[in-house]
Design a protein around this motif. Structure first.
Motif, short mmCIF file in Angstrom:
data_model
loop_
_atom_site.label_atom_id
_atom_site.label_comp_id
_atom_site.label_asym_id
_atom_site.label_seq_id
_atom_site.Cartn_x
_atom_site.Cartn_y
_atom_site.Cartn_z
N SER A 163 42.67 -58.04 -26.97
CA SER A 163 41.96 -58.86 -26.00
C SER A 163 40.53 -58.33 -25.85
O SER A 163 40.24 -57.19 -26.19
CB SER A 163 42.66 -58.81 -24.65
N PRO A 164 39.63 -59.16 -25.33
CA PRO A 164 38.26 -58.70 -25.10
C PRO A 164 38.22 -57.47 -24.19
O PRO A 164 37.46 -56.54 -24.44
CB PRO A 164 37.58 -59.90 -24.45
N TYR A 165 39.05 -57.45 -23.16
CA TYR A 165 39.06 -56.30 -22.26
C TYR A 165 39.51 -55.03 -22.98
O TYR A 165 38.96 -53.95 -22.75
CB TYR A 165 39.96 -56.54 -21.04
N THR A 166 40.48 -55.12 -23.86
CA THR A 166 40.97 -53.96 -24.58
C THR A 166 39.86 -53.36 -25.45
O THR A 166 39.69 -52.14 -25.49
CB THR A 166 42.18 -54.33 -25.46
N LEU A 167 39.12 -54.21 -26.14
CA LEU A 167 38.01 -53.73 -26.96
C LEU A 167 36.94 -53.06 -26.09
O LEU A 167 36.42 -52.00 -26.43
CB LEU A 167 37.38 -54.88 -27.74
N PHE A 168 36.63 -53.69 -24.96
CA PHE A 168 35.65 -53.14 -24.03
C PHE A 168 36.13 -51.79 -23.50
O PHE A 168 35.37 -50.82 -23.45
CB PHE A 168 35.42 -54.11 -22.87
N ALA A 169 37.39 -51.72 -23.11
CA ALA A 169 37.93 -50.49 -22.51
C ALA A 169 37.92 -49.33 -23.51
O ALA A 169 37.64 -48.19 -23.13
CB ALA A 169 39.35 -50.74 -22.00
N LYS A 170 38.21 -49.61 -24.77
CA LYS A 170 38.18 -48.54 -25.78
C LYS A 170 36.79 -47.91 -25.87
O LYS A 170 36.65 -46.69 -25.85
CB LYS A 170 38.55 -49.11 -27.15
N GLU A 171 35.78 -48.76 -25.96
CA GLU A 171 34.42 -48.25 -26.10
C GLU A 171 33.94 -47.60 -24.81
O GLU A 171 33.34 -46.52 -24.82
CB GLU A 171 33.48 -49.37 -26.51
N GLN A 172 34.20 -48.23 -23.70
CA GLN A 172 33.72 -47.75 -22.42
C GLN A 172 34.41 -46.44 -22.04
O GLN A 172 33.77 -45.55 -21.45
CB GLN A 172 33.97 -48.80 -21.33
N THR A 173 35.66 -46.27 -22.39
CA THR A 173 36.39 -45.05 -22.07
C THR A 173 35.74 -43.86 -22.77
O THR A 173 35.58 -42.79 -22.18
CB THR A 173 37.87 -45.17 -22.49
N ARG A 174 35.35 -44.05 -24.01
CA ARG A 174 34.66 -42.97 -24.75
C ARG A 174 33.37 -42.57 -24.04
O ARG A 174 33.05 -41.39 -23.93
CB ARG A 174 34.36 -43.41 -26.17
N ARG A 175 32.62 -43.56 -23.55
CA ARG A 175 31.37 -43.25 -22.85
C ARG A 175 31.62 -42.49 -21.56
O ARG A 175 30.93 -41.52 -21.27
CB ARG A 175 30.63 -44.55 -22.51
N VAL A 176 32.58 -42.95 -20.78
CA VAL A 176 32.87 -42.32 -19.49
C VAL A 176 33.33 -40.87 -19.70
O VAL A 176 32.89 -39.96 -19.00
CB VAL A 176 33.94 -43.12 -18.70
N VAL A 177 34.19 -40.64 -20.69
CA VAL A 177 34.67 -39.29 -20.97
C VAL A 177 33.52 -38.40 -21.43
O VAL A 177 33.46 -37.22 -21.06
CB VAL A 177 35.80 -39.32 -22.01
N ALA A 178 32.60 -38.93 -22.23
CA ALA A 178 31.45 -38.15 -22.69
C ALA A 178 30.54 -37.77 -21.53
O ALA A 178 30.01 -36.66 -21.47
CB ALA A 178 30.67 -38.92 -23.75
N GLU A 179 30.37 -38.69 -20.58
CA GLU A 179 29.49 -38.43 -19.44
C GLU A 179 30.14 -37.48 -18.44
O GLU A 179 29.47 -36.62 -17.88
CB GLU A 179 29.13 -39.75 -18.74
N GLU A 180 31.43 -37.68 -18.16
CA GLU A 180 32.14 -36.87 -17.18
C GLU A 180 33.51 -36.48 -17.72
O GLU A 180 34.51 -37.13 -17.41
CB GLU A 180 32.27 -37.64 -15.87
N PRO A 181 33.59 -35.39 -18.48
CA PRO A 181 34.85 -35.01 -19.12
C PRO A 181 35.93 -34.51 -18.16
O PRO A 181 37.09 -34.41 -18.55
CB PRO A 181 34.43 -33.90 -20.09
N ASN A 182 35.58 -34.23 -16.92
CA ASN A 182 36.57 -33.69 -15.97
C ASN A 182 37.34 -34.75 -15.20
O ASN A 182 38.20 -34.42 -14.38
CB ASN A 182 35.88 -32.74 -14.98
N LEU A 183 37.07 -36.03 -15.44
CA LEU A 183 37.78 -37.09 -14.72
C LEU A 183 39.21 -37.20 -15.21
O LEU A 183 39.51 -36.96 -16.37
CB LEU A 183 37.08 -38.44 -14.94
#
Length: 76
Positions: free
Chosen positions: A22-42
């Motif tokens: 789904s479009p959300y799944t594709l978005f979530a995959k990419e966005q999750t990588r960004r969020v983890v890179a910015e704040e790895p302790n979440l």
């Protein structure tokens, strides 16, 4: 001696096509990588909340990019 149970499921074909993402799944995959890179302790839950909130804030034009990507990937 243990009793073997028969499976009620029929065996799956290993060559079958996978379900389209789904479009959300594709978005979530990419966005999750960004969020983890910015704040790895979440935590996992906090990452999901941020990704979901970002998706909710997007308007239809911004989501169109992800809808188009999903459509391209779903073509076999």
């Amino acid at each position: 001696m243990p009793i073997e149970k028969k499976s009620k499921r029929s065996p799956r074909d290993p060559n079958r096509q996978k379900r389209a993402l789904s479009p959300y799944t594709l978005f979530a995959k990419e966005q999750t990588r960004r969020v983890v890179a910015e704040e790895p302790n979440l935590s996992f839950g906090e990452i999901g909340q941020r990704v979901g909130a970002t998706w909710q804030k997007m308007n239809a034009e911004q989501r169109r990019e992800w809808v188009d990507k999903a459509a391209q990937l779903s073509r076999y």
